[in-house]
Write an enzyme that holds these catalytic residues in place. Structure first.
Site, PDB file in Angstrom:
ATOM      1  N   TYR A  54      -8.542  42.462 -17.266  1.00  0.00           N
ATOM      2  CA  TYR A  54      -8.969  41.784 -18.496  1.00  0.00           C
ATOM      3  C   TYR A  54      -8.523  42.531 -19.737  1.00  0.00           C
ATOM      4  CZ  TYR A  54     -11.275  37.903 -16.324  1.00  0.00           C
ATOM      5  OH  TYR A  54     -11.494  36.730 -15.638  1.00  0.00           O
ATOM      6  N   GLN A  86     -10.554  25.632 -23.046  1.00  0.00           N
ATOM      7  CA  GLN A  86     -10.836  26.480 -21.884  1.00  0.00           C
ATOM      8  C   GLN A  86     -10.178  27.838 -22.086  1.00  0.00           C
ATOM      9  OE1 GLN A  86     -10.288  23.938 -18.081  1.00  0.00           O
ATOM     10  NE2 GLN A  86      -9.223  22.869 -19.700  1.00  0.00           N
ATOM     11  N   HIS A 110     -15.042  28.398 -21.933  1.00  0.00           N
ATOM     12  CA  HIS A 110     -14.962  29.490 -20.962  1.00  0.00           C
ATOM     13  C   HIS A 110     -15.121  30.857 -21.625  1.00  0.00           C
ATOM     14  CE1 HIS A 110     -12.776  26.785 -17.779  1.00  0.00           C
ATOM     15  NE2 HIS A 110     -14.029  26.477 -17.959  1.00  0.00           N
ATOM     16  N   CYS A 127     -24.446  51.077 -25.173  1.00  0.00           N
ATOM     17  CA  CYS A 127     -25.892  51.031 -25.458  1.00  0.00           C
ATOM     18  C   CYS A 127     -26.753  51.434 -24.257  1.00  0.00           C
ATOM     19  CB  CYS A 127     -26.301  49.667 -26.009  1.00  0.00           C
ATOM     20  SG  CYS A 127     -25.735  48.286 -25.043  1.00  0.00           S
ATOM     21  N   THR A 138      -3.679  21.288 -19.842  1.00  0.00           N
ATOM     22  CA  THR A 138      -4.625  21.703 -18.797  1.00  0.00           C
ATOM     23  C   THR A 138      -4.331  20.960 -17.510  1.00  0.00           C
ATOM     24  OG1 THR A 138      -6.952  21.744 -18.105  1.00  0.00           O
ATOM     25  CG2 THR A 138      -6.376  20.116 -19.792  1.00  0.00           C
ATOM     26  N   SER A 139      -4.537  21.669 -16.400  1.00  0.00           N
ATOM     27  CA  SER A 139      -4.262  21.065 -15.100  1.00  0.00           C
ATOM     28  C   SER A 139      -5.346  20.055 -14.714  1.00  0.00           C
ATOM     29  CB  SER A 139      -4.146  22.156 -14.035  1.00  0.00           C
ATOM     30  OG  SER A 139      -5.288  22.982 -14.086  1.00  0.00           O
TER      31      SER A 139
HETATM   32  P1  OAD Z   1      -3.759  25.983 -15.586  1.00  0.00           P
HETATM   33  O1  OAD Z   1      -2.935  27.242 -15.483  1.00  0.00           O
HETATM   34  O2  OAD Z   1      -4.497  25.495 -14.400  1.00  0.00           O
HETATM   35  O3  OAD Z   1      -2.844  24.765 -16.038  1.00  0.00           O
HETATM   36  C1  OAD Z   1      -1.963  24.877 -17.112  1.00  0.00           C
HETATM   37  C2  OAD Z   1      -1.439  23.497 -17.421  1.00  0.00           C
HETATM   38  O4  OAD Z   1      -0.596  23.626 -18.555  1.00  0.00           O
HETATM   39  C3  OAD Z   1      -0.577  22.854 -16.310  1.00  0.00           C
HETATM   40  O5  OAD Z   1      -0.983  21.509 -16.148  1.00  0.00           O
HETATM   41  C4  OAD Z   1       0.848  22.925 -16.867  1.00  0.00           C
HETATM   42  O6  OAD Z   1       1.649  21.826 -16.466  1.00  0.00           O
HETATM   43  C5  OAD Z   1       0.573  22.863 -18.338  1.00  0.00           C
HETATM   44  N1  OAD Z   1       1.621  23.468 -19.188  1.00  0.00           N
HETATM   45  C6  OAD Z   1       2.476  24.476 -18.890  1.00  0.00           C
HETATM   46  N2  OAD Z   1       3.264  24.744 -19.952  1.00  0.00           N
HETATM   47  C7  OAD Z   1       2.888  23.901 -20.945  1.00  0.00           C
HETATM   48  C8  OAD Z   1       3.322  23.678 -22.283  1.00  0.00           C
HETATM   49  N3  OAD Z   1       4.292  24.416 -22.849  1.00  0.00           N
HETATM   50  N4  OAD Z   1       2.691  22.713 -23.011  1.00  0.00           N
HETATM   51  C9  OAD Z   1       1.690  21.974 -22.479  1.00  0.00           C
HETATM   52  N5  OAD Z   1       1.259  22.129 -21.208  1.00  0.00           N
HETATM   53  C10 OAD Z   1       1.834  23.081 -20.447  1.00  0.00           C
HETATM   54  O7  OAD Z   1      -4.726  26.220 -16.793  1.00  0.00           O
HETATM   55  P2  OAD Z   1      -6.049  25.465 -17.218  1.00  0.00           P
HETATM   56  O8  OAD Z   1      -6.008  24.029 -16.900  1.00  0.00           O
HETATM   57  O9  OAD Z   1      -6.346  25.904 -18.609  1.00  0.00           O
HETATM   58  O10 OAD Z   1     -11.113  28.974 -15.721  1.00  0.00           O
HETATM   59  O11 OAD Z   1      -7.100  26.160 -16.280  1.00  0.00           O
HETATM   60  C11 OAD Z   1      -8.409  25.853 -16.530  1.00  0.00           C
HETATM   61  C12 OAD Z   1      -9.261  26.958 -16.096  1.00  0.00           C
HETATM   62  O12 OAD Z   1      -8.855  27.293 -14.776  1.00  0.00           O
HETATM   63  C13 OAD Z   1      -9.106  28.267 -16.833  1.00  0.00           C
HETATM   64  O13 OAD Z   1      -9.839  28.301 -18.024  1.00  0.00           O
HETATM   65  C14 OAD Z   1      -9.686  29.210 -15.840  1.00  0.00           C
HETATM   66  C15 OAD Z   1      -8.996  28.678 -14.610  1.00  0.00           C
HETATM   67  O14 OAD Z   1      -9.655  28.697 -13.492  1.00  0.00           O
HETATM   68  C16 OAD Z   1     -11.927  29.996 -15.514  1.00  0.00           C
HETATM   69  O15 OAD Z   1     -11.570  31.153 -15.558  1.00  0.00           O
HETATM   70  C17 OAD Z   1     -13.348  29.581 -15.248  1.00  0.00           C
END
Ligand code: OAD
Length: 252
Positions: free
Chosen positions: A68, A106, A124, A155, A195-196
């Site tokens: 992190y 997210q 998140h 602390c 987002t996926s």
């Molecule tokens: P992901 O890594 O699952 O998905 C990223 C998405 O962005 C995919 O659908 C890609 O096709 C798309 N992508 C890639 N490049 C891009 C671009 N230049 N412009 C637009 N889209 C693009 O990420 P998230 O959906 O954010 O949660 O994942 C959601 C959550 O899953 C995260 O916050 C995290 C993870 O588990 C936790 O940690 C609880």
């Protein structure tokens, strides 16, 4: 594509309340790897889904804290890209005409705020703030690497600091979820960007907006489970698509 662009622009132009959900894809063009992408360098052999859990932190707090901290420094170095800037501009346009704009994210990187977005809801949490595992007190660490791992709390002696992000298996912040529910049940337009759409409850908000009859759209270079259910789709990177969308809204 142009037909989808003009459908999107006219829905947004007529909307009183626009809600947006962003994910890691929005920050990809700021060189922050998406969550499901192969990890880089030192972290190549790790699966992010096994590091982002309370069990991983309990079992190996040093590795999780180092991961992190590495990501926190990457986020601090990163700059908003044209997609972030276009969303900040869209908010200004909508607010200036008396409308509402809610940006649900997210992402934990704070790049929307750096780009000038005001009404940002961090579903998140954020990697920029860490808290004491003993008393919950929050700290915004200095913009440099921690010098001890795992990170000791200031602390409570013997306690550790952890990032204020939501790990798999943890509840989302109550206030953020309630704003997201309110947004999805009152918006005229809901847009899912980068987002996926596989992680719930975040992925469920566009579904409930869609069931109410709001106009729904997606911006993503790849297909997701929402792709066939939205009213319009801008297929491409958000850094290219969102400035085009804002231009189309402004041009009529
Ligand atoms: P992901 O890594 O699952 O998905 C990223 C998405 O962005 C995919 O659908 C890609 O096709 C798309 N992508 C890639 N490049 C891009 C671009 N230049 N412009 C637009 N889209 C693009 O990420 P998230 O959906 O954010 O949660 O994942 C959601 C959550 O899953 C995260 O916050 C995290 C993870 O588990 C936790 O940690 C609880």
């Amino acid at each position: 594509m142009d037909e989808h662009l003009s459908r999107a622009a006219s829905a947004i132009r007529e909307a009183e309340h626009v809600a947006v959900m962003t994910g890691a894809g929005v920050s990809a063009e700021s060189r922050i790897p998406t969550f499901r992408d192969t990890m880089e360098g030192l972290w190549k052999e790790f699966d992010p889904q096994t590091l982002a859990t309370p069990e991983a932190f309990a079992g190996d707090p040093e590795t999780v804290s180092r991961w992190y901290d590495w990501r926190r420094l990457k986020c601090l170095e990163a700059e908003p890209n044209p997609g972030h800037l276009a969303l900040a501009e869209l908010e200004r346009m909508i607010v200036a005409r008396g409308g509402r704009f809610t940006l649900l994210t997210q992402n934990v990187d704070r790049l929307h705020q750096k780009a000038g977005s005001r009404n940002v809801v961090e579903l998140h949490g954020t990697i920029m703030v860490w808290r004491c595992t003993e008393c919950g007190r929050e700290f915004e660490p200095a913009p440099e690497a921690f010098d001890a791992f795992p990170v000791p709390s200031e602390c409570h002696e013997g306690a550790l600091l952890r990032p204020c992000v939501v790990w798999f298996g943890e509840m989302l912040p109550e206030q953020a979820v309630s704003v997201a529910h309110e947004a999805s049940s009152t918006c005229d337009v809901f847009i899912s960007i980068g987002t996926s759409s596989v992680v719930y409850p975040a992925a469920g908000f566009i579904e409930s907006a869609s069931m109410r009859g709001a106009s729904t759209g997606e911006v993503n270079p790849a297909e997701t489970p929402m792709s066939t259910r939205v009213d319009w789709r801008l297929e491409g990177p958000s850094g290219a698509m969102l400035p085009r969308l804002v231009k189309a809204i402004a041009s009529t």
